[in-house]
Design a protein around this motif. Structure first.
Motif, short mmCIF file in Angstrom:
data_model
loop_
_atom_site.label_atom_id
_atom_site.label_comp_id
_atom_site.label_asym_id
_atom_site.label_seq_id
_atom_site.Cartn_x
_atom_site.Cartn_y
_atom_site.Cartn_z
N THR A 135 0.86 -1.18 0.00
CA THR A 135 0.00 0.00 0.00
C THR A 135 0.89 1.23 0.00
OG1 THR A 135 -1.73 -1.15 1.22
CG2 THR A 135 -1.81 1.26 1.22
N LEU A 136 0.78 2.07 -1.03
CA LEU A 136 1.68 3.21 -1.19
C LEU A 136 1.17 4.47 -0.52
CD1 LEU A 136 2.62 2.78 -4.98
CD2 LEU A 136 3.60 1.68 -2.96
N GLY A 137 -0.13 4.69 -0.54
CA GLY A 137 -0.69 5.91 0.03
C GLY A 137 -2.10 6.11 -0.47
N ARG A 138 -2.63 7.30 -0.21
CA ARG A 138 -4.01 7.59 -0.56
C ARG A 138 -4.08 8.88 -1.38
NH1 ARG A 138 -8.95 5.88 1.67
NH2 ARG A 138 -7.75 4.63 3.13
N LEU A 139 -4.71 8.78 -2.54
CA LEU A 139 -4.94 9.96 -3.37
C LEU A 139 -6.24 10.62 -2.94
CD1 LEU A 139 -4.03 8.61 -6.92
CD2 LEU A 139 -2.68 10.16 -5.51
N LYS A 140 -6.23 11.95 -2.86
CA LYS A 140 -7.41 12.67 -2.39
C LYS A 140 -7.89 13.67 -3.43
CE LYS A 140 -5.87 12.41 2.44
NZ LYS A 140 -5.53 13.18 3.67
N ARG A 141 -9.18 13.67 -3.64
CA ARG A 141 -9.86 14.68 -4.45
C ARG A 141 -10.90 15.39 -3.57
NH1 ARG A 141 -7.33 15.94 -9.15
NH2 ARG A 141 -9.03 15.71 -10.62
N LYS A 142 -11.63 16.32 -4.12
CA LYS A 142 -12.60 17.07 -3.32
C LYS A 142 -13.64 16.16 -2.68
CE LYS A 142 -12.20 21.39 -5.90
NZ LYS A 142 -12.92 22.41 -6.72
N GLU A 143 -14.10 15.18 -3.44
CA GLU A 143 -15.19 14.34 -2.94
C GLU A 143 -14.78 12.89 -2.70
OE1 GLU A 143 -18.53 14.64 -5.49
OE2 GLU A 143 -18.66 16.83 -5.38
N GLU A 147 -7.16 4.63 -2.35
CA GLU A 147 -5.93 4.02 -1.89
C GLU A 147 -5.18 3.43 -3.08
OE1 GLU A 147 -5.38 1.93 2.19
OE2 GLU A 147 -5.84 0.36 0.72
N VAL A 148 -3.88 3.67 -3.13
CA VAL A 148 -3.04 3.18 -4.22
C VAL A 148 -2.20 2.01 -3.72
CG1 VAL A 148 -1.28 3.76 -5.93
CG2 VAL A 148 -2.94 5.50 -5.21
N THR A 149 -2.32 0.88 -4.41
CA THR A 149 -1.59 -0.33 -4.03
C THR A 149 -0.77 -0.82 -5.20
OG1 THR A 149 -3.35 -0.96 -2.49
CG2 THR A 149 -1.82 -2.68 -3.14
N LEU A 150 0.46 -1.24 -4.92
CA LEU A 150 1.33 -1.82 -5.94
C LEU A 150 1.35 -3.33 -5.79
CD1 LEU A 150 3.65 -1.52 -8.13
CD2 LEU A 150 5.22 -1.61 -6.18
N SER A 151 1.14 -4.04 -6.89
CA SER A 151 1.21 -5.50 -6.90
C SER A 151 2.25 -5.95 -7.91
CB SER A 151 -0.15 -6.10 -7.27
OG SER A 151 -0.05 -7.51 -7.44
N VAL A 152 3.08 -6.92 -7.53
CA VAL A 152 4.08 -7.46 -8.45
C VAL A 152 3.84 -8.94 -8.72
CG1 VAL A 152 5.82 -5.77 -7.75
CG2 VAL A 152 5.71 -7.98 -6.59
N GLU A 153 2.62 -9.37 -8.51
CA GLU A 153 2.27 -10.78 -8.71
C GLU A 153 1.52 -10.95 -10.02
OE1 GLU A 153 0.52 -14.48 -6.05
OE2 GLU A 153 -0.01 -12.41 -5.54
N GLY A 154 2.11 -11.72 -10.94
CA GLY A 154 1.48 -11.91 -12.24
C GLY A 154 1.53 -10.68 -13.11
#
Length: 276
Positions: A135-143, A147-154
């Motif tokens: 889990t890299l972090g969370r992107l936020k917009r007005k509404e 959550e941004v997640t990196l996967s290296v499987e497949g």
């Protein structure tokens, strides 16, 4: 191999690595685009690994992978390396340049850290228990928040707003830097790339998410559409008597090919104040 091809190649190798890391030797890195290795190391995507103990021998046409023997420096004599061939009687000892033993490595954790920094996240990535996802972090917009997640499987991909997008579609590598297209992910958070009826993972879904990322790359400053706009503005100034001359004179400064510059000027009206 282009810079984009190189990123896809590196990520594919990492996703198939059973050990959790992948190594790239000096002979392979020498074939990469100019400055690519330096940029990848500077960005933290790659780091120097222990010298290779086995390399491809160039003593004959067989190109066998053989152990390298190193004689350390002694007195005024510098360190030397060689391969002792036991495959052919007419080869014997094959000198090896020490630089050929250099190699660089990538791990999922290194990749997660590098991408998190490029995205502007301040906290270290959080690795899950399996070790194939961060889990890299969370992107936020007005509404909305995503959550941004990196996967290296497949395959190496970012997961955001319930969708996956190949990491190579989000990163851009050039001679100076490695950049992340954060705007493409923000649009996913806002729902610009809605899930098609065929469902996540379908051919239609992959085309759709790839199109979102491609459009983001083309639209950003320095992208193809920005360059098209610039060449058209130069033509509109009336400095050139023909579109061919305008494209030929300006394409290098804009880092466009002549054909791309000329295509951008196709059907563009003549300047109000044209020469002659």
């Amino acid at each position: 191999m282009t810079e984009g091809d190189l990123l896809e190649h590196i990520f594919e190798r990492l996703s198939r690595a059973d050990s959790g890391q992948e190594l790239f030797g000096a002979d392979e890195a020498a074939q990469w685009p100019e400055s690519a290795l330096d940029v990848l190391v500077k960005s933290g995507l790659l780091e120097r690994a222990e010298p290779a103990q086995v390399i491809e021998c160039d003593g004959c046409e067989r190109n066998c992978f053989m152990p390298v023997h190193v004689q350390p420096a002694e007195g005024n004599r510098p360190a030397r390396a060689f391969i002792s061939c036991d495959k052919r009687e007419d080869v014997g000892r094959v000198p090896v340049e020490l630089g050929r033993r250099a190699q660089w490595r990538i791990t999922g954790g290194m990749l997660a850290g590098a991408v998190a920094r490029l995205m502007g996240f301040t906290n270290p990535p959080n690795e899950d228990s399996v070790g194939k996802r961060w889990t890299l972090g969370r992107l936020k917009r007005k509404e909305y928040k995503g959550e941004v997640t990196l996967s290296v499987e497949g395959g190496v991909a970012l997961m955001v707003a319930g969708q996956d997008i190949p990491l190579a579609h989000v990163l851009t590598l050039n001679r100076r830097e490695l950049k992340a297209d954060k705007d493409a992910l923000l649009r996913l958070v806002d729902g610009d790339a809605r899930q098609p009826t065929a469902g996540v993972g379908s051919v239609a879904w992959r085309k759709q998410t790839a199109k979102v990322a491609a459009n983001a790359r083309h639209n950003r400053p320095g992208g193809s559409r920005d360059k098209q706009r610039q060449i058209r503005e130069i033509w509109a100034m009336g400095k050139y008597s023909s579109r061919d001359i305008c494209a030929e004179e300006e394409c290098a400064a804009l880092r466009m090919s002549f054909s791309a510059a000329r295509k951008a000027l196709r059907n563009v009206p003549k300047p109000v104040r044209s020469i002659g």
